[in-house]
Design a protein around this motif. Structure first.
Motif, PDB file in Angstrom:
ATOM      1  N   LEU A 206       0.837  -1.210   0.000  1.00 21.39           N
ATOM      2  CA  LEU A 206       0.000   0.000   0.000  1.00 21.39           C
ATOM      3  C   LEU A 206       0.868   1.256   0.000  1.00 21.39           C
ATOM      4  O   LEU A 206       0.580   2.219  -0.715  1.00 21.39           O
ATOM      5  N   GLU A 207       1.923   1.238   0.800  1.00 16.85           N
ATOM      6  CA  GLU A 207       2.814   2.399   0.857  1.00 16.85           C
ATOM      7  C   GLU A 207       3.462   2.647  -0.496  1.00 16.85           C
ATOM      8  O   GLU A 207       3.547   3.798  -0.956  1.00 16.85           O
ATOM      9  N   THR A 208       3.910   1.593  -1.166  1.00 21.53           N
ATOM     10  CA  THR A 208       4.552   1.742  -2.470  1.00 21.53           C
ATOM     11  C   THR A 208       3.584   2.331  -3.492  1.00 21.53           C
ATOM     12  O   THR A 208       3.951   3.199  -4.296  1.00 21.53           O
ATOM     13  N   THR A 209       2.329   1.882  -3.458  1.00 28.37           N
ATOM     14  CA  THR A 209       1.323   2.412  -4.381  1.00 28.37           C
ATOM     15  C   THR A 209       1.084   3.895  -4.151  1.00 28.37           C
ATOM     16  O   THR A 209       1.050   4.699  -5.094  1.00 28.37           O
ATOM     17  N   VAL A 210       0.923   4.282  -2.895  1.00 32.80           N
ATOM     18  CA  VAL A 210       0.671   5.692  -2.572  1.00 32.80           C
ATOM     19  C   VAL A 210       1.873   6.551  -2.943  1.00 32.80           C
ATOM     20  O   VAL A 210       1.727   7.641  -3.514  1.00 32.80           O
ATOM     21  N   VAL A 232       7.144   5.673 -10.533  1.00 34.70           N
ATOM     22  CA  VAL A 232       7.038   4.251 -10.194  1.00 34.70           C
ATOM     23  C   VAL A 232       8.406   3.691  -9.805  1.00 34.70           C
ATOM     24  O   VAL A 232       8.527   2.942  -8.818  1.00 34.70           O
ATOM     25  N   MET A 233       9.441   4.047 -10.549  1.00 34.57           N
ATOM     26  CA  MET A 233      10.777   3.548 -10.222  1.00 34.57           C
ATOM     27  C   MET A 233      11.236   4.055  -8.853  1.00 34.57           C
ATOM     28  O   MET A 233      11.859   3.322  -8.078  1.00 34.57           O
ATOM     29  N   ALA A 234      10.913   5.302  -8.547  1.00 34.57           N
ATOM     30  CA  ALA A 234      11.273   5.844  -7.229  1.00 34.57           C
ATOM     31  C   ALA A 234      10.534   5.118  -6.118  1.00 34.57           C
ATOM     32  O   ALA A 234      11.100   4.857  -5.046  1.00 34.57           O
ATOM     33  N   ALA A 235       9.269   4.771  -6.353  1.00 34.41           N
ATOM     34  CA  ALA A 235       8.507   4.035  -5.341  1.00 34.41           C
ATOM     35  C   ALA A 235       9.078   2.635  -5.134  1.00 34.41           C
ATOM     36  O   ALA A 235       9.120   2.136  -3.996  1.00 34.41           O
ATOM     37  N   PRO A 241      14.899   0.645   2.560  1.00 34.99           N
ATOM     38  CA  PRO A 241      14.745   1.734   3.536  1.00 34.99           C
ATOM     39  C   PRO A 241      15.915   2.698   3.505  1.00 34.99           C
ATOM     40  O   PRO A 241      17.068   2.313   3.348  1.00 34.99           O
ATOM     41  N   TYR A 242      15.573   3.991   3.656  1.00 38.80           N
ATOM     42  CA  TYR A 242      16.527   5.078   3.810  1.00 38.80           C
ATOM     43  C   TYR A 242      17.370   5.295   2.554  1.00 38.80           C
ATOM     44  O   TYR A 242      17.384   6.381   1.987  1.00 38.80           O
ATOM     45  N   ILE A 243      18.104   4.292   2.115  1.00 40.66           N
ATOM     46  CA  ILE A 243      19.020   4.460   0.992  1.00 40.66           C
ATOM     47  C   ILE A 243      18.260   4.557  -0.333  1.00 40.66           C
ATOM     48  O   ILE A 243      18.650   5.299  -1.230  1.00 40.66           O
ATOM     49  N   GLY A 244      17.163   3.813  -0.481  1.00 40.71           N
ATOM     50  CA  GLY A 244      16.420   3.816  -1.730  1.00 40.71           C
ATOM     51  C   GLY A 244      15.895   5.188  -2.103  1.00 40.71           C
ATOM     52  O   GLY A 244      15.901   5.561  -3.284  1.00 40.71           O
ATOM     53  N   GLY A 245      15.438   5.969  -1.120  1.00 40.53           N
ATOM     54  CA  GLY A 245      14.929   7.300  -1.409  1.00 40.53           C
ATOM     55  C   GLY A 245      16.005   8.222  -1.960  1.00 40.53           C
ATOM     56  O   GLY A 245      15.752   9.004  -2.885  1.00 40.53           O
ATOM     57  N   VAL A 270      13.595  17.833  -6.909  1.00 43.45           N
ATOM     58  CA  VAL A 270      14.122  17.535  -5.576  1.00 43.45           C
ATOM     59  C   VAL A 270      13.086  17.857  -4.504  1.00 43.45           C
ATOM     60  O   VAL A 270      12.900  17.094  -3.546  1.00 43.45           O
ATOM     61  N   GLY A 271      12.387  18.988  -4.663  1.00 46.36           N
ATOM     62  CA  GLY A 271      11.362  19.357  -3.688  1.00 46.36           C
ATOM     63  C   GLY A 271      10.223  18.349  -3.632  1.00 46.36           C
ATOM     64  O   GLY A 271       9.709  18.028  -2.544  1.00 46.36           O
ATOM     65  N   VAL A 272       9.812  17.841  -4.799  1.00 48.94           N
ATOM     66  CA  VAL A 272       8.736  16.836  -4.829  1.00 48.94           C
ATOM     67  C   VAL A 272       9.149  15.587  -4.070  1.00 48.94           C
ATOM     68  O   VAL A 272       8.386  15.061  -3.236  1.00 48.94           O
ATOM     69  N   PHE A 273      10.357  15.091  -4.318  1.00 42.93           N
ATOM     70  CA  PHE A 273      10.800  13.859  -3.660  1.00 42.93           C
ATOM     71  C   PHE A 273      11.008  14.069  -2.158  1.00 42.93           C
ATOM     72  O   PHE A 273      10.726  13.172  -1.362  1.00 42.93           O
ATOM     73  N   ILE A 274      11.495  15.251  -1.773  1.00 45.45           N
ATOM     74  CA  ILE A 274      11.647  15.526  -0.336  1.00 45.45           C
ATOM     75  C   ILE A 274      10.281  15.577   0.336  1.00 45.45           C
ATOM     76  O   ILE A 274      10.081  15.016   1.428  1.00 45.45           O
ATOM     77  N   ALA A 275       9.313  16.235  -0.303  1.00 48.54           N
ATOM     78  CA  ALA A 275       7.964  16.324   0.273  1.00 48.54           C
ATOM     79  C   ALA A 275       7.329  14.938   0.399  1.00 48.54           C
ATOM     80  O   ALA A 275       6.705  14.617   1.423  1.00 48.54           O
ATOM     81  N   VAL A 276       7.489  14.110  -0.625  1.00 48.56           N
ATOM     82  CA  VAL A 276       6.927  12.761  -0.569  1.00 48.56           C
ATOM     83  C   VAL A 276       7.608  11.946   0.523  1.00 48.56           C
ATOM     84  O   VAL A 276       6.952  11.173   1.245  1.00 48.56           O
ATOM     85  N   GLN A 277       8.916  12.106   0.684  1.00 51.82           N
ATOM     86  CA  GLN A 277       9.627  11.389   1.737  1.00 51.82           C
ATOM     87  C   GLN A 277       9.150  11.817   3.118  1.00 51.82           C
ATOM     88  O   GLN A 277       9.002  10.983   4.026  1.00 51.82           O
ATOM     89  N   VAL A 278       8.890  13.117   3.290  1.00 48.36           N
ATOM     90  CA  VAL A 278       8.365  13.601   4.578  1.00 48.36           C
ATOM     91  C   VAL A 278       6.997  12.995   4.854  1.00 48.36           C
ATOM     92  O   VAL A 278       6.709  12.523   5.972  1.00 48.36           O
ATOM     93  N   ILE A 279       6.134  12.979   3.843  1.00 49.97           N
ATOM     94  CA  ILE A 279       4.807  12.377   4.010  1.00 49.97           C
ATOM     95  C   ILE A 279       4.928  10.882   4.287  1.00 49.97           C
ATOM     96  O   ILE A 279       4.226  10.325   5.150  1.00 49.97           O
ATOM     97  N   ASP A 280       5.837  10.232   3.582  1.00 44.83           N
ATOM     98  CA  ASP A 280       6.012   8.788   3.746  1.00 44.83           C
ATOM     99  C   ASP A 280       6.499   8.445   5.157  1.00 44.83           C
ATOM    100  O   ASP A 280       5.954   7.565   5.820  1.00 44.83           O
TER     101      ASP A 280
END
Length: 376
Positions: A206-210, A232-235, A241-245, A270-280
């Motif tokens: 579920l987390e990967t899908t979101v 999708v590749m980023a998900a 964990p941690y390193i994949g992001g 970069v901002g999009v991925f940081i924001a998604v990581q914070v939400i994740d």
């Protein structure tokens, strides 16, 4: 006759020796252990579906086959989606090649200006590097590097089927392996491990899908090419964990730079991925993955690095479930409780433990002799 407790240094030596033997066994036998471990996770994930199919009257063998077929369909659908995006990416190859050539010429000029390396010297260095790369790919180990993952993909469904089919026998073996008085404890540990792995795997999907949806939506808003592919590749990389992001962010910036070299677009990615990581990290992991996998960040990072050193990318992915299972065992086996505390994320203050709290001495009342106060 009472048995004496072994000294601390003896227990520590045996523990370190056991850890060393296990790590050597994983490193040397990773071609066997890694597919079996991945199949074990998949078997635990598919067990509820298999049980539901059996309850509606489907024979066990057919139920396992149907559950595996559903898993193969999901993986195939994701593979087709990524392949379609890669095909679109390849259609833009002339444009990408032009941008790469421009970047290559600018880089050569900068190296010549800053480091006084002539164009001919740069060309010779690149030629030597290219020849070494070709020798590496033409070596005898290349076939194993290519066929290894293919063999793993073939073995995982076979192992999964057999683990589901012989599930009862394996549980019975685990129980009778120990003394009769420990039967209940073994069953409790196996049940808790199954519950943790199921909640972890379902939550991870579920987390990967979101995360894929959020990444793709953010990149689409920025009008980045191949937004769905990168999302999708980023998900998928986020499963590590941690390193994949971090790897996913670097990869997305590199691909975006080829077609969109503008600095504002790169900063937006970069901002999009940081924001998604914070939400994740603050919402998805605690509420979707669940709170049963209670492992502190330090042990998680070290475990991911150790898993990568022992078994590559698969070892990095398997490290968190393996640590979670070890914590369950450590918490319930006498003598191993300190190791469970080391792996957990609960501090002594959170556990209402008085171990690190200072004792406050009462001040003697006015006119009272301190020695009399202490004696009383």
């Amino acid at each position: 006759m009472e048995t004496s407790t072994p000294p601390f240094y003896q227990k520590l030596s045996l523990t370190l020796l056991a850890i060393g033997i296990i790590m050597i066994a994983i490193y040397l036998g990773q071609d066997i252990i890694v597919p079996l471990a991945l199949a074990g996770l998949l078997a635990v994930l598919l067990r509820p579906l298999e049980q539901r199919l059996i309850q509606i009257g489907i024979p066990k063998t057919l139920a396992i086959t149907l559950a595996l077929f559903c898993a193969v369909l999901v993986v195939s659908a994701v593979t087709v989606l990524i392949s379609m995006q890669v095909a679109d990416f390849s259609d833009e190859w002339p444009k990408l090649k032009k941008n790469i050539d421009l970047f290559y010429r600018d880089a050569r000029r900068w190296i010549r200006r800053e480091y006084s390396v002539s164009y001919r010297q740069q060309a010779e260095y690149l030629k030597n590097a290219q020849s070494k790369t070709l020798e590496t790919f033409q070596g005898p180990d290349t076939l194993g590097a290519v066929t290894g993952p293919l063999g793993t993909l073939i073995l995982i469904p076979i192992y999964t089927f057999l683990l589901l089919y012989y599930r009862a026998m394996l549980i019975h073996f685990s129980v009778v392996l120990f003394a009769e008085r420990q039967k209940q404890l073994v069953l409790e540990i196996l049940g808790e491990i199954k519950s943790i792995i199921q909640s972890y795997m379902v939550g991870l999907l579920l987390e990967t899908t979101v995360v894929a949806v959020l990444n793709s939506a953010g990149l689409l808003i920025l009008n980045v090419q191949y937004a769905i592919l990168l999302g999708v590749m980023a998900a998928i990389l986020n499963l590590v964990p941690y390193i994949g992001g971090l790897v996913a962010t670097a990869l997305a910036v590199m691909v975006t730079f080829i077609s969109h070299p503008e600095i504002d677009v790169l900063l937006g990615v970069v901002g999009v991925f940081i924001a998604v990581q914070v939400i994740d990290n603050n919402f998805l992991v605690p509420f979707i993955v669940g709170s049963k996998v209670r492992i502190n960040a330090l042990v998680s990072i070290v475990g991911v690095l150790v898993g990568g050193a022992l078994a590559g990318l698969s070892g990095m992915f398997l490290s968190i479930p393996a640590i979670a299972m070890m914590k369950v065992i450590f918490d319930r086996v006498e003598g191993l409780e300190p190791w469970g505390i080391l792996l957990g994320d609960q501090t002594p203050e959170q556990a209402n433990n008085n171990l690190f709290r200072f004792v406050k001495l009462k001040k003697p009342a006015a006119g009272t002799d301190p020695e009399e106060e202490n004696q009383s």
